[in-house]
Design a protein around this motif. Structure first.
Motif, mmCIF file in Angstrom:
data_model
loop_
_atom_site.group_PDB
_atom_site.id
_atom_site.type_symbol
_atom_site.label_atom_id
_atom_site.label_comp_id
_atom_site.label_asym_id
_atom_site.label_seq_id
_atom_site.Cartn_x
_atom_site.Cartn_y
_atom_site.Cartn_z
ATOM 1 N N GLN A 58 0.888 -1.315 0.044
ATOM 2 C CA GLN A 58 -0.017 0.028 -0.008
ATOM 3 C C GLN A 58 0.639 1.172 0.011
ATOM 4 O O GLN A 58 0.421 2.433 -0.183
ATOM 5 N N HIS A 74 -7.256 -9.114 6.733
ATOM 6 C CA HIS A 74 -7.282 -8.142 5.723
ATOM 7 C C HIS A 74 -5.741 -7.765 5.203
ATOM 8 O O HIS A 74 -5.469 -7.571 3.991
ATOM 9 N N GLU A 75 -5.000 -7.464 6.235
ATOM 10 C CA GLU A 75 -3.598 -6.962 5.865
ATOM 11 C C GLU A 75 -2.831 -8.274 5.276
ATOM 12 O O GLU A 75 -1.964 -7.774 4.277
HETATM 13 NI NI NI Z 1 -6.417 -2.505 2.970
#
Ligand code: NI
Length: 192
Positions: free
Chosen positions: A54, A144-145
């Motif tokens: 990210q 999620h990560e």
């Molecule tokens: Ni995310």
């Protein structure tokens, strides 16, 4: 230092992250700075988790800080972690469905079913091994990560019809026209 968060449409979000070793970084200091910057970036964006892809790094590294969620989710007390090469080694059959968002997809929230309880193994920022059982909201964040490290996003868990409904928002992320309160890196526009 606050780093720009890569938005949906950035190819790095779809790549499988590379395993991290001590050699990945020029020095221990370099890893320490990266982790500090990731926590700072996470805080200013008001998020609870941030994975290296990210911020444009295709590496198996993530940070979590869910300590401020404690009033809503007591299991998040003290839940601040650096996880290197995390692997979810066990997960409960029982699942919990809850609305979820992602810093790479501002403005989009969808219900996602996640295992209620998991065991995750990982290295911390000192390359010390851990095996930890986490549950409920903490487990949701880890799942999620960890998805990000495998090139997956939360919308992969959502029915096609729901994804369709978000097409407009996804398009504005790609075009770089989405409104966002934090520093972002929209996909580079293709030159014709
Ligand atoms: Ni995310």
């Amino acid at each position: 230092m606050i780093l720009p968060i890569y938005l949906g449409g950035q190819p790095v979000l779809r790549q499988e992250g590379t395993e991290v070793t001590r050699e990945t970084f020029g020095s221990e200091e370099e890893l320490k700075t990266l982790v500090t910057n990731m926590f700072e970036t996470l805080r200013q964006a008001d998020g609870v988790g941030l994975a290296a892809p990210q911020i444009g790094l295709s590496l198996r590294l993530l940070v979590i800080d869910a300590t401020e969620m404690v009033s809503e989710h007591p299991e998040c007390e003290g839940f601040r972690r650096v996880m290197i090469n995390p692997i979810i080694v066990e997960q409960s059959r029982e699942g919990i469905t809850l609305e979820e968002g992602c810093l790479s997809f501002p403005g989009i929230r969808e219900k996602v079913k996640r295992a209620a309880k998991i065991r995750v193994t990982y290295l911390d920022e000192h390359f010390k091994e851990h095996s930890e059982e986490v549950h409920d909201f903490s487990a949701r964040i880890v799942q999620h990560e960890c998805d990000h490290l495998n090139g997956h996003i939360f919308l992969d868990h959502v029915a096609a019809i729901r994804r369709q409904l978000n097409q407009g928002k996804l398009l504005s992320l790609r075009k770089g026209t989405a409104r966002c309160t934090y520093k972002v890196q929209p996909p580079t526009r293709q030159k014709k």
